[in-house]
Scaffold this active site. Structure first.
Site, short mmCIF file in Angstrom:
data_model
loop_
_atom_site.label_atom_id
_atom_site.label_comp_id
_atom_site.label_asym_id
_atom_site.label_seq_id
_atom_site.Cartn_x
_atom_site.Cartn_y
_atom_site.Cartn_z
N GLU A 159 126.62 43.04 43.82
CA GLU A 159 127.16 43.94 42.79
C GLU A 159 126.60 45.36 42.82
OE1 GLU A 159 126.65 41.73 39.12
OE2 GLU A 159 127.68 39.98 39.92
N HIS A 235 135.97 35.60 39.51
CA HIS A 235 135.98 35.28 38.07
C HIS A 235 137.32 35.76 37.52
CE1 HIS A 235 131.82 34.05 38.10
NE2 HIS A 235 131.47 35.18 38.67
N ASP A 266 136.05 30.71 39.02
CA ASP A 266 136.40 30.04 37.76
C ASP A 266 137.65 30.72 37.18
OD1 ASP A 266 134.95 32.36 36.82
OD2 ASP A 266 133.20 31.15 36.32
O1 9MR Z 1 125.74 32.02 35.76
C1 9MR Z 1 124.64 32.90 35.63
C2 9MR Z 1 124.09 32.81 34.22
O2 9MR Z 1 123.51 31.54 33.99
C3 9MR Z 1 123.07 33.90 34.00
O3 9MR Z 1 122.67 33.91 32.64
C4 9MR Z 1 123.64 35.24 34.38
C5 9MR Z 1 122.61 36.30 34.14
O4 9MR Z 1 122.76 37.45 34.78
O5 9MR Z 1 124.08 35.22 35.73
C6 9MR Z 1 125.11 34.31 35.94
O6 9MR Z 1 125.56 34.35 37.28
C7 9MR Z 1 126.12 35.59 37.73
C8 9MR Z 1 125.90 35.67 39.20
O7 9MR Z 1 124.54 35.51 39.50
C9 9MR Z 1 126.40 37.00 39.76
N1 9MR Z 1 127.78 37.23 39.40
C10 9MR Z 1 128.12 37.06 38.00
C11 9MR Z 1 127.64 35.69 37.52
C12 9MR Z 1 128.09 35.44 36.12
O8 9MR Z 1 127.45 36.35 35.27
#
Ligand code: 9MR
Length: 370
Positions: A159, A235, A266
């Site tokens: 990102e 997403h 998802d």
């Molecule tokens: O699914 C992850 C969630 O449990 C965490 O709280 C969150 C925190 O930043 O990150 C989520 O995973 C992310 C992933 O690492 C990168 N892309 C977006 C995902 C969804 O936020």
């Protein structure tokens, strides 16, 4: 007369049985699963959380190795967890993940070496540029070399782009400059040669962000540094999956000589007022935004099944370019989308319901391979 029965066995396999009532003879045919159905096409992955890595939930423990042949740690390899202090690393859970995957012959995608989010506090507080560069180098060297030969691949940078394709104003950009992406790949290659190295982002199927992503990849390649693939997180939202943009992106990334992966798939069922997966964005809570707390109408699950089927049709069309499709979670109850961008909602974004039963979307994805 024949009846088709689907059930989950104790081992987590979804067994299709053809029961011929006329002859009273029950024939159990193939034990089918996502990973088996798609074994000649691409890997099928899931994100794993702590209880799943530790096999604390028997139903998840039974289902995961049957259905999936790739895993991505949902959180445990992120810098704030694996590298909480300057000279302290917490490898326990990531070591368990790697052992779990080896035991079940599952490939691990390390997630993620360099990300502006979920950074440890100490790193955010570093003011001095040289010290920050030392943190950056030590982090990649230490983490990537520990899992050398143990993870199949790394999301090296996650990102780094804004929606308009420009570089995100992160601490990495600020302290190191936009060469930080190339530098991260260079260090990862040195620390873990032989591991596949990817750039991962959300919305990078959208035209402007895609252009930024292409420019980023070209920059790494022009420096003679290895980059093997691009992850499109995936997403997406019910009824609004951007099929055309996805297909154009698969083609564009492949044309750069890269493998393409869908890395965090998802299909969200609840309303919200923006797109993407920027975890810093939030929305105010309101009961109207949580309409299916007590169950979701079947018509919506059917619509979701159609979206998933169309997606997998597209992935199959480009199976020569796509190497992995990973869901962001195992079942609906465990999805991050129950807590974001509004906490405490009941979402239904995945292929298995809260009791680990396959949903209409599961059957639709499997039906493509019959
Ligand atoms: O699914 C992850 C969630 O449990 C965490 O709280 C969150 C925190 O930043 O990150 C989520 O995973 C992310 C992933 O690492 C990168 N892309 C977006 C995902 C969804 O936020």
């Amino acid at each position: 007369m024949k009846k088709f029965i689907l059930k989950i066995t104790a081992a987590g396999a979804i067994v299709a049985s053809l029961a011929y009532c006329s002859t009273a003879k029950k024939i159990t045919t193939t034990a089918v699963s996502l990973k088996d159905a798609y074994k000649n096409d691409f890997l099928i992955g899931t994100a794993l959380n702590t209880p799943q890595i530790e096999e604390r939930d028997p139903k998840a423990a039974a289902l995961i190795p049957v259905q999936f042949n790739a895993v991505t740690p949902e959180n445990c390899m992120k810098a704030e967890n694996i590298h909480p202090q300057w000279d302290q690393y917490t490898f326990d859970l990531s070591d368990k993940l790697v052992a779990y995957a080896a035991k079940h012959n599952i490939k691990v995608n390390g997630h993620t070496l360099i990300w502006h989010s979920q950074l440890p506090q100490f790193a955010r507080r570093i003011k001095d540029v040289d010290s920050f560069k030392t943190f950056f180098t030590n982090h990649i060297n230490t983490v990537a070399s520990r899992y050398k030969g143990k993870v199949f691949s790394w999301d090296v940078v996650n990102e780094a782009l804004n929606e308009d394709g420009t570089m995100r104003k992160s601490i990495f950009l600020d302290k190191i400059g936009d060469g930080f992406v190339t530098e991260a790949f260079r260090l990862a290659e040195k620390a873990s040669p032989g591991t596949e190295l990817y750039y991962n982002d959300y919305n990078n199927e959208q035209p402007k962000k895609r252009e930024g992503c292409i420019a980023l990849v070209k920059k790494v390649q022009a420096a003679g540094v290895r980059i093997d693939g691009v992850g499109i997180q995936g997403h997406w939202h019910l009824g609004r999956v951007p099929f055309k943009d996805i297909e154009e992106s698969i083609l564009a990334y492949h044309a750069l000589g890269l493998k393409v992966m869908i890395t965090e798939l998802d299909i969200e069922m609840l309303p919200r007022n923006f797109q993407g997966a920027d975890v810093n964005q939030r929305q105010a809570s309101n009961p109207a935004l949580n309409p299916y707390a007590n169950g979701i109408p079947d018509s919506l699950l059917q619509q979701q099944a159609a979206d998933y089927a169309n997606l997998f049709k597209l992935f199959l069309k480009h199976k020569d370019k796509i190497t992995r499709v990973t869901f962001w979670g195992v079942n609906d109850g465990q999805s991050w989308l129950n807590g974001w961008p509004i906490p405490g909602r009941t979402n239904y974004p995945l292929l298995f319901d809260r009791a680990f039963n396959p949903k209409p979307a599961y059957h639709a994805v499997m039906a493509l391979k019959k």
